[in-house]
Design a protein around this motif. Structure first.
Motif, mmCIF file in Angstrom:
data_model
loop_
_atom_site.group_PDB
_atom_site.id
_atom_site.type_symbol
_atom_site.label_atom_id
_atom_site.label_comp_id
_atom_site.label_asym_id
_atom_site.label_seq_id
_atom_site.Cartn_x
_atom_site.Cartn_y
_atom_site.Cartn_z
ATOM 1 N N ALA A 1 0.558 -1.612 -0.279
ATOM 2 C CA ALA A 1 0.042 0.074 0.156
ATOM 3 C C ALA A 1 0.664 1.064 -0.175
ATOM 4 C CB ALA A 1 -0.759 -0.215 1.589
ATOM 5 N N VAL A 2 0.123 2.018 -0.497
ATOM 6 C CA VAL A 2 1.388 3.597 -0.375
ATOM 7 C C VAL A 2 0.158 4.944 -0.345
ATOM 8 C CG1 VAL A 2 3.177 2.600 -2.129
ATOM 9 C CG2 VAL A 2 1.286 3.660 -3.183
ATOM 10 N N HIS A 3 0.313 5.585 -0.353
ATOM 11 C CA HIS A 3 -1.046 7.159 -0.079
ATOM 12 C C HIS A 3 -0.581 7.954 -1.409
ATOM 13 C CE1 HIS A 3 -0.319 6.567 4.618
ATOM 14 N NE2 HIS A 3 -1.496 7.480 4.272
ATOM 15 N N HIS A 4 -1.879 8.279 -2.070
ATOM 16 C CA HIS A 4 -1.824 9.070 -3.309
ATOM 17 C C HIS A 4 -1.083 10.215 -2.899
ATOM 18 C CE1 HIS A 4 -3.235 11.040 -6.683
ATOM 19 N NE2 HIS A 4 -4.200 10.022 -6.917
ATOM 20 N N PRO A 5 -0.461 11.028 -3.457
ATOM 21 C CA PRO A 5 -0.042 12.024 -3.644
ATOM 22 C C PRO A 5 -0.127 13.051 -3.359
ATOM 23 C CG PRO A 5 0.778 11.183 -5.639
ATOM 24 C CD PRO A 5 0.007 10.278 -5.341
ATOM 25 N N GLN A 6 -1.719 13.608 -3.579
ATOM 26 C CA GLN A 6 -2.772 14.196 -3.422
ATOM 27 C C GLN A 6 -3.705 13.584 -2.255
ATOM 28 O OE1 GLN A 6 -2.782 17.130 -4.704
ATOM 29 N NE2 GLN A 6 -1.358 16.678 -6.816
ATOM 30 N N PRO A 7 -4.077 14.961 -1.007
ATOM 31 C CA PRO A 7 -5.042 15.005 -0.175
ATOM 32 C C PRO A 7 -6.160 14.371 -0.851
ATOM 33 C CG PRO A 7 -3.966 17.097 -0.215
ATOM 34 C CD PRO A 7 -3.835 15.768 -1.050
ATOM 35 N N ASP A 8 -7.617 13.967 -0.214
ATOM 36 C CA ASP A 8 -9.031 14.170 -0.189
ATOM 37 C C ASP A 8 -9.258 15.380 -0.298
ATOM 38 O OD1 ASP A 8 -9.414 14.365 2.919
ATOM 39 O OD2 ASP A 8 -9.845 12.259 2.746
ATOM 40 N N GLU A 9 -10.504 15.831 -0.555
ATOM 41 C CA GLU A 9 -11.265 16.964 -0.574
ATOM 42 C C GLU A 9 -11.481 17.523 0.735
ATOM 43 O OE1 GLU A 9 -15.003 14.555 -0.493
ATOM 44 O OE2 GLU A 9 -12.920 14.298 -0.808
ATOM 45 N N HIS A 10 -10.884 16.952 1.693
ATOM 46 C CA HIS A 10 -10.677 17.108 3.369
ATOM 47 C C HIS A 10 -9.052 17.161 3.720
ATOM 48 C CE1 HIS A 10 -14.842 16.399 3.563
ATOM 49 N NE2 HIS A 10 -15.047 14.990 3.614
ATOM 50 N N GLY A 11 -8.288 17.029 3.085
ATOM 51 C CA GLY A 11 -7.102 17.825 3.481
ATOM 52 C C GLY A 11 -6.542 16.158 3.998
ATOM 53 N N LYS A 12 -7.266 15.322 3.417
ATOM 54 C CA LYS A 12 -6.812 13.842 4.214
ATOM 55 C C LYS A 12 -5.774 12.951 3.362
ATOM 56 C CE LYS A 12 -10.413 14.098 7.675
ATOM 57 N NZ LYS A 12 -11.287 13.059 8.895
ATOM 58 N N PRO A 13 -4.777 12.242 3.747
ATOM 59 C CA PRO A 13 -4.583 11.274 3.123
ATOM 60 C C PRO A 13 -5.315 9.903 2.461
ATOM 61 C CG PRO A 13 -3.788 11.081 5.440
ATOM 62 C CD PRO A 13 -4.578 12.222 5.315
ATOM 63 N N VAL A 14 -5.387 9.796 1.144
ATOM 64 C CA VAL A 14 -5.732 8.830 0.695
ATOM 65 C C VAL A 14 -4.619 7.684 0.487
ATOM 66 C CG1 VAL A 14 -7.000 7.550 -1.416
ATOM 67 C CG2 VAL A 14 -7.259 10.289 -0.504
ATOM 68 N N LEU A 15 -4.763 6.682 1.136
ATOM 69 C CA LEU A 15 -4.211 5.491 1.472
ATOM 70 C C LEU A 15 -4.640 4.556 -0.052
ATOM 71 C CD1 LEU A 15 -2.062 3.315 2.583
ATOM 72 C CD2 LEU A 15 -3.919 1.997 3.663
ATOM 73 N N ILE A 16 -3.636 4.275 -0.978
ATOM 74 C CA ILE A 16 -4.251 2.885 -2.214
ATOM 75 C C ILE A 16 -3.658 1.952 -1.337
ATOM 76 C CG2 ILE A 16 -3.660 2.987 -4.582
ATOM 77 C CD1 ILE A 16 -4.762 5.366 -3.610
ATOM 78 N N ALA A 17 -4.191 1.285 -1.450
ATOM 79 C CA ALA A 17 -4.255 0.008 -0.761
ATOM 80 C C ALA A 17 -3.792 -1.312 -1.376
ATOM 81 C CB ALA A 17 -5.658 -1.336 -0.445
ATOM 82 N N ARG A 18 -3.820 -1.164 -3.164
ATOM 83 C CA ARG A 18 -3.342 -2.009 -4.232
ATOM 84 C C ARG A 18 -2.516 -0.927 -5.554
ATOM 85 N NH1 ARG A 18 -6.524 -7.077 -5.625
ATOM 86 N NH2 ARG A 18 -4.111 -7.654 -6.617
#
Length: 215
Positions: free
Chosen positions: A5-22
């Motif tokens: 898993a990795v974090h997307h370089p762009q946060p979501d609309e709330h400024g929170k990190p997005v974890l990409i599971a696969r």
């Protein structure tokens, strides 16, 4: 896919990190210049400097407000049928972006949101934003591409939305700068669309594209 898993370089609309599971995997560099092959870029991934004579370059003057999006360039004076979604469906708009080499742009929603491995950019209409402006905005947010609308393609009743799709072309942008909603952007030969965009909701859109391009 990769199991790490990795974090997307762009946060979501709330400024929170997005974890990409696969996480998705990029394609080999040579795929970008071969119209018979699928090319894939991941967030902040490597790209050729240009494709079909048009550079991959960031959209620097992206609209910053709802009013700016309402007036965004790239809208077209085209014939469009009345748009009449059922009361149970939310209005939405999307684009089918055809590259000059005949391939078609698609996105992989982060973590297969909505059950899609890959699909066309689309999203719900916000108050004050018309269908064409919505389609241009969704193309940018999900694929990093700046597009110009060419024609109405099809209206599609989907699971939760009634979506108007437009035929469009790339006029700028950089797919490596996709927003957090996408974990990959693909350039796909038309013949491969049915096997890669395999959600039944996309079948009517693919069929409409085939009819449009064979007229």
């Amino acid at each position: 896919m990769n199991d790490a898993a990795v974090h997307h370089p762009q946060p979501d609309e709330h400024g929170k990190p997005v974890l990409i599971a696969r996480p998705s995997q990029p394609s080999a560099p040579g795929t970008w210049h071969d119209p018979a092959r699928v090319a894939t870029v991941i967030p902040l991934g490597a790209l050729p400097p240009a494709l079909n004579g048009l550079p991959f370059a960031p959209w620097l003057d992206v609209p910053a407000t709802q009013a700016d999006w309402a007036d965004v360039a790239g809208q077209a004076d085209i014939a469009e049928p009345a748009f009449e979604p059922a009361p149970s469906k939310s209005p939405a708009a999307g684009v089918v972006i055809v590259e000059d080499d005949g391939r078609v742009w698609a996105v992989s929603p982060s973590n297969r949101f909505g059950g899609y491995d890959a699909t066309f950019p689309k999203g719900r209409v916000d108050p004050g934003i018309n269908l064409q402006a919505t389609a241009i905005r969704e193309a940018f947010e999900e694929s990093g591409l700046r597009v110009e609308i060419l024609a109405h393609l099809i209206d599609s009743a989907r699971t939760l939305t009634h979506t108007r799709y437009y035929l469009a072309r790339r006029i700028g942008g950089n797919p490596a700068l996709m927003g957090w909603e996408s974990q990959a952007v693909h350039l796909i030969p038309q013949a491969d669309l049915p096997s890669l965009l395999c959600n039944p909701n996309d079948r009517a859109v693919i069929d409409a594209l085939t009819r449009s391009l064979t007229k």
